[in-house]
Motif scaffolding. Structure first.
Motif, PDB file in Angstrom:
ATOM      1  N   ALA A 160     -49.172   9.399 -22.908  1.00 38.03           N
ATOM      2  CA  ALA A 160     -48.459   8.137 -23.068  1.00 38.03           C
ATOM      3  C   ALA A 160     -48.570   7.339 -21.774  1.00 38.03           C
ATOM      4  O   ALA A 160     -48.994   7.847 -20.730  1.00 38.03           O
ATOM      5  CB  ALA A 160     -46.996   8.417 -23.402  1.00 38.03           C
ATOM      6  N   ALA A 161     -48.203   6.050 -21.844  1.00 33.54           N
ATOM      7  CA  ALA A 161     -48.191   5.208 -20.647  1.00 33.54           C
ATOM      8  C   ALA A 161     -46.999   5.594 -19.790  1.00 33.54           C
ATOM      9  O   ALA A 161     -45.851   5.343 -20.161  1.00 33.54           O
ATOM     10  CB  ALA A 161     -48.116   3.738 -21.048  1.00 33.54           C
ATOM     11  N   VAL A 162     -47.245   6.260 -18.664  1.00 32.54           N
ATOM     12  CA  VAL A 162     -46.166   6.735 -17.801  1.00 32.54           C
ATOM     13  C   VAL A 162     -46.483   6.399 -16.355  1.00 32.54           C
ATOM     14  O   VAL A 162     -47.640   6.190 -15.976  1.00 32.54           O
ATOM     15  CB  VAL A 162     -45.935   8.255 -17.948  1.00 32.54           C
ATOM     16  N   ASP A 163     -45.443   6.386 -15.547  1.00 29.58           N
ATOM     17  CA  ASP A 163     -45.567   6.247 -14.105  1.00 29.58           C
ATOM     18  C   ASP A 163     -44.964   7.498 -13.482  1.00 29.58           C
ATOM     19  O   ASP A 163     -43.745   7.708 -13.541  1.00 29.58           O
ATOM     20  CB  ASP A 163     -44.834   4.992 -13.621  1.00 29.58           C
ATOM     21  N   THR A 164     -45.810   8.354 -12.917  1.00 35.90           N
ATOM     22  CA  THR A 164     -45.343   9.630 -12.370  1.00 35.90           C
ATOM     23  C   THR A 164     -44.907   9.512 -10.911  1.00 35.90           C
ATOM     24  O   THR A 164     -44.581  10.521 -10.284  1.00 35.90           O
ATOM     25  CB  THR A 164     -46.450  10.691 -12.472  1.00 35.90           C
ATOM     26  N   ARG A 165     -44.884   8.296 -10.364  1.00 34.87           N
ATOM     27  CA  ARG A 165     -44.579   8.145  -8.937  1.00 34.87           C
ATOM     28  C   ARG A 165     -43.205   7.539  -8.688  1.00 34.87           C
ATOM     29  O   ARG A 165     -42.909   7.132  -7.564  1.00 34.87           O
ATOM     30  CB  ARG A 165     -45.651   7.266  -8.293  1.00 34.87           C
ATOM     31  N   VAL A 166     -42.358   7.463  -9.704  1.00 40.89           N
ATOM     32  CA  VAL A 166     -41.079   6.778  -9.504  1.00 40.89           C
ATOM     33  C   VAL A 166     -40.133   7.560  -8.601  1.00 40.89           C
ATOM     34  O   VAL A 166     -39.283   6.974  -7.929  1.00 40.89           O
ATOM     35  CB  VAL A 166     -40.391   6.480 -10.866  1.00 40.89           C
ATOM     36  N   GLU A 167     -40.258   8.893  -8.569  1.00 46.01           N
ATOM     37  CA  GLU A 167     -39.413   9.689  -7.679  1.00 46.01           C
ATOM     38  C   GLU A 167     -40.129  10.039  -6.392  1.00 46.01           C
ATOM     39  O   GLU A 167     -39.563   9.894  -5.302  1.00 46.01           O
ATOM     40  CB  GLU A 167     -38.935  10.973  -8.374  1.00 46.01           C
ATOM     41  N   GLN A 168     -41.366  10.519  -6.500  1.00 50.35           N
ATOM     42  CA  GLN A 168     -42.136  10.863  -5.306  1.00 50.35           C
ATOM     43  C   GLN A 168     -43.608  10.876  -5.674  1.00 50.35           C
ATOM     44  O   GLN A 168     -43.980  11.082  -6.829  1.00 50.35           O
ATOM     45  CB  GLN A 168     -41.708  12.224  -4.752  1.00 50.35           C
ATOM     46  N   ALA A 169     -44.450  10.641  -4.681  1.00 49.94           N
ATOM     47  CA  ALA A 169     -45.885  10.566  -4.938  1.00 49.94           C
ATOM     48  C   ALA A 169     -46.477  11.945  -5.186  1.00 49.94           C
ATOM     49  O   ALA A 169     -47.358  12.122  -6.029  1.00 49.94           O
ATOM     50  CB  ALA A 169     -46.586   9.885  -3.762  1.00 49.94           C
ATOM     51  N   ALA A 170     -45.993  12.942  -4.448  1.00 51.87           N
ATOM     52  CA  ALA A 170     -46.528  14.305  -4.610  1.00 51.87           C
ATOM     53  C   ALA A 170     -45.926  14.947  -5.845  1.00 51.87           C
ATOM     54  O   ALA A 170     -44.704  14.983  -6.008  1.00 51.87           O
ATOM     55  CB  ALA A 170     -46.214  15.131  -3.374  1.00 51.87           C
ATOM     56  N   TRP A 171     -46.771  15.474  -6.732  1.00 51.59           N
ATOM     57  CA  TRP A 171     -46.307  16.090  -7.980  1.00 51.59           C
ATOM     58  C   TRP A 171     -46.127  17.577  -7.745  1.00 51.59           C
ATOM     59  O   TRP A 171     -47.073  18.360  -7.763  1.00 51.59           O
ATOM     60  CB  TRP A 171     -47.311  15.827  -9.088  1.00 51.59           C
ATOM     61  N   SER A 172     -44.892  17.985  -7.496  1.00 51.97           N
ATOM     62  CA  SER A 172     -44.613  19.386  -7.174  1.00 51.97           C
ATOM     63  C   SER A 172     -43.264  19.764  -7.747  1.00 51.97           C
ATOM     64  O   SER A 172     -42.429  18.903  -8.059  1.00 51.97           O
ATOM     65  CB  SER A 172     -44.619  19.603  -5.652  1.00 51.97           C
ATOM     66  N   ALA A 173     -43.035  21.072  -7.880  1.00 56.90           N
ATOM     67  CA  ALA A 173     -41.778  21.575  -8.441  1.00 56.90           C
ATOM     68  C   ALA A 173     -40.623  21.286  -7.493  1.00 56.90           C
ATOM     69  O   ALA A 173     -40.758  21.396  -6.271  1.00 56.90           O
ATOM     70  CB  ALA A 173     -41.889  23.071  -8.709  1.00 56.90           C
TER      71      ALA A 173
END
Length: 338
Positions: A47-60
């Protein structure tokens, strides 16, 4: 490498079964009579999402423990098709059904109790046709009243969609009302039917992974989440934007899908990122204690204990299916022989 099996069998291999041809096998944790927990297909586009709204690094992320909410509410519903219908209107035949639904809540404030139970019955027809209310007399002089609903499409699945919508709308209405009375409302399912900005905090708990919301690199984090960890919050864009995140509430058995115990949660974007972050942290710290046990629930661990108990109570309140079915058939028979 071995570890104790959560089901009590020590020494279970901590890996999927590998066949002679190199294919590995894992089982879906939900019992076979239920739709599977994971239903995302290879063809499903993110889907159209923005994964950077909380932080740029995608980590647990593992939130620090905080004070638990004083009052939690879990909201869910059940539905049952009582009879499918073929409705004649002039030269055409319209698909329909008579169905029952139940909606309620479990309030948790030290103790847990079921409250706000509502039972409804609907007569759903497709093709834009709307019936009159259908009354099915039962013993004692009362009657079951099935209120009319209509769906635009005339397909066999349209009436089922109408019954599902009736249940979801009732759930959303109850969640909105309770949001003014408790600290947090956990609504079982997505927030698609919330009709207005709730007065308090409502989070949607989605136990089935139905849609691919992440790119492959981001999705690869999900199997690696530990209990009590979550992904960063991301924004699902569109007409009804929502903030969403994944949480692991429990570990499954080694033979089960690596996503066992991972659920997706969501919060209305209209209430802001700060509230979504607070709900994400709260869900990671609080929901693992409500994860269900596979010895008691065929959809464990995602079908939370309060939800499982509520569903059992609501199914009882729907009444005996055989009694309801006989009342419907008696009413139809009286119309035919009149």
């Amino acid at each position: 490498q071995t570890r104790p099996d959560p089901m009590g069998s020590p020494g279970a291999l901590d890996c999927p079964a590998t066949m002679a041809n190199g294919v590995t096998l894992r089982i879906d944790p939900f019992a076979a009579e239920h739709e599977g927990m994971v239903r995302v297909t290879e063809e499903a586009e993110p889907a159209a999402v923005d994964t950077r709204v909380e932080q740029a690094a995608w980590s647990a992320l593992r939130p620090a423990p905080g004070p638990p909410p004083r009052r939690l509410a879990f909201v869910d519903g059940v539905r049952r098709i009582e009879h499918r219908l073929l409705v004649g209107e002039g030269e055409r035949t319209v698909f329909g059904l008579l169905g029952s639904l139940g909606v309620g809540a479990v309030l948790v404030d030290g103790a847990a109790r079921v409250a706000h139970e509502t039972i409804g019955r609907v007569a759903v027809t497709g093709g834009g046709l709307r019936l009159e209310p259908f009354l099915a007399p039962i013993d004692g002089g009362s009657a079951l009243v099935f209120d009319p609903r209509s769906e635009p499409e005339n397909t066999p699945v349209a009436p089922v969609d109408g019954l599902q919508k009736a249940m979801r709308e009732t759930e959303a209405g109850l969640a909105e009302r309770l949001s003014a009375e408790v600290d947090v409302v956990v609504l079982d399912g997505p927030l698609s039917f919330l009709t207005a900005a709730a007065l308090g905090r409502v989070v949607g708990f989605v136990k089935r992974l139905l849609r691919n919301y992440l790119d492959p690199a981001s999705h690869a984090l999900l199997p690696r989440l530990e209990v009590g960890e979550r992904t960063p919050v991301f924004l699902i864009e569109g007409r009804s934007p929502r903030y969403s995140w994944y949480v692991r509430i429990a570990r499954g058995r080694p033979i089960e899908s690596a996503l066992t115990g991972v659920a997706r949660l969501e919060a209305p974007a209209a209430r802001g990122l700060e509230e979504a972050l607070a709900l994400a942290d709260l869900s990671a710290t609080e929901l693992p204690r409500f994860a269900s046990d596979p010895t008691r629930d065929p959809r464990a661990p995602q079908n939370l204990f309060p939800i499982g108990g509520l569903e059992a109570r609501l199914k009882h309140l729907l009444g005996d299916a055989a009694v309801v079915r006989r009342a419907i058939e008696a009413r139809l028979h009286s119309e035919v022989t009149a």
